[in-house]
Design a protein around this motif. Sequence first.
Motif, PDB file in Angstrom:
ATOM      1  N   ILE A   1       0.837  -1.203   0.000  1.00  0.00           N
ATOM      2  CA  ILE A   1       0.000   0.000   0.000  1.00  0.00           C
ATOM      3  C   ILE A   1       0.869   1.248   0.000  1.00  0.00           C
ATOM      4  N   ALA A   2       1.926   1.252   0.811  1.00  0.00           N
ATOM      5  CA  ALA A   2       2.836   2.401   0.857  1.00  0.00           C
ATOM      6  C   ALA A   2       3.490   2.620  -0.506  1.00  0.00           C
ATOM      7  N   LEU A   3       3.918   1.543  -1.147  1.00  0.00           N
ATOM      8  CA  LEU A   3       4.533   1.678  -2.473  1.00  0.00           C
ATOM      9  C   LEU A   3       3.524   2.169  -3.512  1.00  0.00           C
ATOM     10  N   GLU A   4       2.303   1.628  -3.468  1.00  0.00           N
ATOM     11  CA  GLU A   4       1.266   2.051  -4.413  1.00  0.00           C
ATOM     12  C   GLU A   4       0.902   3.519  -4.233  1.00  0.00           C
TER      13      GLU A   4
ATOM     14  N   LEU B   1      14.033   0.297   5.272  1.00  0.00           N
ATOM     15  CA  LEU B   1      13.400   0.317   6.592  1.00  0.00           C
ATOM     16  C   LEU B   1      14.374  -0.109   7.688  1.00  0.00           C
ATOM     17  N   ASN B   2      15.069  -1.206   7.466  1.00  0.00           N
ATOM     18  CA  ASN B   2      15.899  -1.800   8.516  1.00  0.00           C
ATOM     19  C   ASN B   2      17.294  -1.199   8.625  1.00  0.00           C
ATOM     20  N   GLU B   3      17.985  -1.087   7.506  1.00  0.00           N
ATOM     21  CA  GLU B   3      19.373  -0.621   7.542  1.00  0.00           C
ATOM     22  C   GLU B   3      19.485   0.898   7.510  1.00  0.00           C
ATOM     23  N   LYS B   4      18.628   1.527   6.754  1.00  0.00           N
ATOM     24  CA  LYS B   4      18.700   2.985   6.608  1.00  0.00           C
ATOM     25  C   LYS B   4      17.809   3.708   7.619  1.00  0.00           C
ATOM     26  N   LYS B   5      17.042   2.932   8.381  1.00  0.00           N
ATOM     27  CA  LYS B   5      16.192   3.465   9.458  1.00  0.00           C
ATOM     28  C   LYS B   5      15.209   4.528   8.965  1.00  0.00           C
ATOM     29  N   ARG B   6      14.545   4.237   7.868  1.00  0.00           N
ATOM     30  CA  ARG B   6      13.534   5.158   7.336  1.00  0.00           C
ATOM     31  C   ARG B   6      12.149   4.620   7.665  1.00  0.00           C
ATOM     32  N   ASN B   7      11.156   5.538   7.747  1.00  0.00           N
ATOM     33  CA  ASN B   7       9.784   5.070   7.961  1.00  0.00           C
ATOM     34  C   ASN B   7       9.226   4.572   6.623  1.00  0.00           C
ATOM     35  N   ARG B   8       8.028   3.988   6.666  1.00  0.00           N
ATOM     36  CA  ARG B   8       7.449   3.389   5.448  1.00  0.00           C
ATOM     37  C   ARG B   8       7.353   4.373   4.297  1.00  0.00           C
ATOM     38  N   ASP B   9       6.857   5.589   4.574  1.00  0.00           N
ATOM     39  CA  ASP B   9       6.677   6.563   3.510  1.00  0.00           C
ATOM     40  C   ASP B   9       8.023   6.978   2.909  1.00  0.00           C
ATOM     41  N   GLU B  10       8.998   7.223   3.756  1.00  0.00           N
ATOM     42  CA  GLU B  10      10.340   7.600   3.262  1.00  0.00           C
ATOM     43  C   GLU B  10      10.960   6.457   2.453  1.00  0.00           C
ATOM     44  N   ALA B  11      10.801   5.229   2.953  1.00  0.00           N
ATOM     45  CA  ALA B  11      11.352   4.071   2.241  1.00  0.00           C
ATOM     46  C   ALA B  11      10.676   3.906   0.879  1.00  0.00           C
ATOM     47  N   ALA B  12       9.361   4.082   0.835  1.00  0.00           N
ATOM     48  CA  ALA B  12       8.622   3.951  -0.426  1.00  0.00           C
ATOM     49  C   ALA B  12       9.106   4.989  -1.434  1.00  0.00           C
ATOM     50  N   LYS B  13       9.249   6.223  -0.988  1.00  0.00           N
ATOM     51  CA  LYS B  13       9.714   7.293  -1.882  1.00  0.00           C
ATOM     52  C   LYS B  13      11.131   7.007  -2.381  1.00  0.00           C
ATOM     53  N   ALA B  14      11.985   6.494  -1.496  1.00  0.00           N
ATOM     54  CA  ALA B  14      13.368   6.188  -1.889  1.00  0.00           C
ATOM     55  C   ALA B  14      13.415   5.065  -2.920  1.00  0.00           C
ATOM     56  N   VAL B  15      12.580   4.064  -2.762  1.00  0.00           N
ATOM     57  CA  VAL B  15      12.549   2.932  -3.694  1.00  0.00           C
ATOM     58  C   VAL B  15      12.013   3.359  -5.053  1.00  0.00           C
ATOM     59  N   ILE B  16      10.968   4.175  -5.042  1.00  0.00           N
ATOM     60  CA  ILE B  16      10.350   4.610  -6.286  1.00  0.00           C
ATOM     61  C   ILE B  16      11.276   5.603  -6.962  1.00  0.00           C
TER      62      ILE B  16
ATOM     63  N   PHE C   1       1.572  -2.817  -8.925  1.00  0.00           N
ATOM     64  CA  PHE C   1       1.663  -4.264  -8.901  1.00  0.00           C
ATOM     65  C   PHE C   1       0.647  -4.814  -9.890  1.00  0.00           C
ATOM     66  N   VAL C   2       0.934  -5.978 -10.457  1.00  0.00           N
ATOM     67  CA  VAL C   2      -0.034  -6.664 -11.297  1.00  0.00           C
ATOM     68  C   VAL C   2      -1.144  -7.153 -10.378  1.00  0.00           C
ATOM     69  N   LYS C   3      -2.387  -6.916 -10.781  1.00  0.00           N
ATOM     70  CA  LYS C   3      -3.529  -7.329  -9.966  1.00  0.00           C
ATOM     71  C   LYS C   3      -4.255  -8.473 -10.660  1.00  0.00           C
ATOM     72  N   GLY C   4      -4.638  -9.448  -9.856  1.00  0.00           N
ATOM     73  CA  GLY C   4      -5.384 -10.582 -10.360  1.00  0.00           C
ATOM     74  C   GLY C   4      -6.857 -10.446 -10.035  1.00  0.00           C
ATOM     75  N   SER C   5      -7.518 -11.577  -9.978  1.00  0.00           N
ATOM     76  CA  SER C   5      -8.936 -11.570  -9.648  1.00  0.00           C
ATOM     77  C   SER C   5      -9.130 -11.067  -8.220  1.00  0.00           C
TER      78      SER C   5
END
Length: 78
Positions: free
Chosen positions: A29-32, A63-78, A38-42
């Motif tokens: 959800i955070a990434l979306e 999240l674990n190594e860089k100690k970021r919260n979910r929103d920060e981690a999602a933004k960094a990944v995207i 993500f590919v969605k099925g039925s």
Amino acid sequence: MNNIEKAYFNHEVAKMLDIGESTLRKWCIALEKNGYNFVKGSKDSRAFTQRDINVLRTFKMFLNEKKRNRDEAAKAVI
């Protein structure tokens, strides 16, 4: 020649990442919310590809190594 990529279920991905299924849903959800698709099925269920699993592994690292919260981690990944 078969070019169909293997898709994984929630429980398989959660096990691969050593997290619970509810945690996996929260991460997705955070990434979306930050633009990842993500590919969605039925019934709107996610079908995870190897690319998605790599993204989720990177998300976990932020999240674990860089100690970021979910929103920060999602933004960094995207």
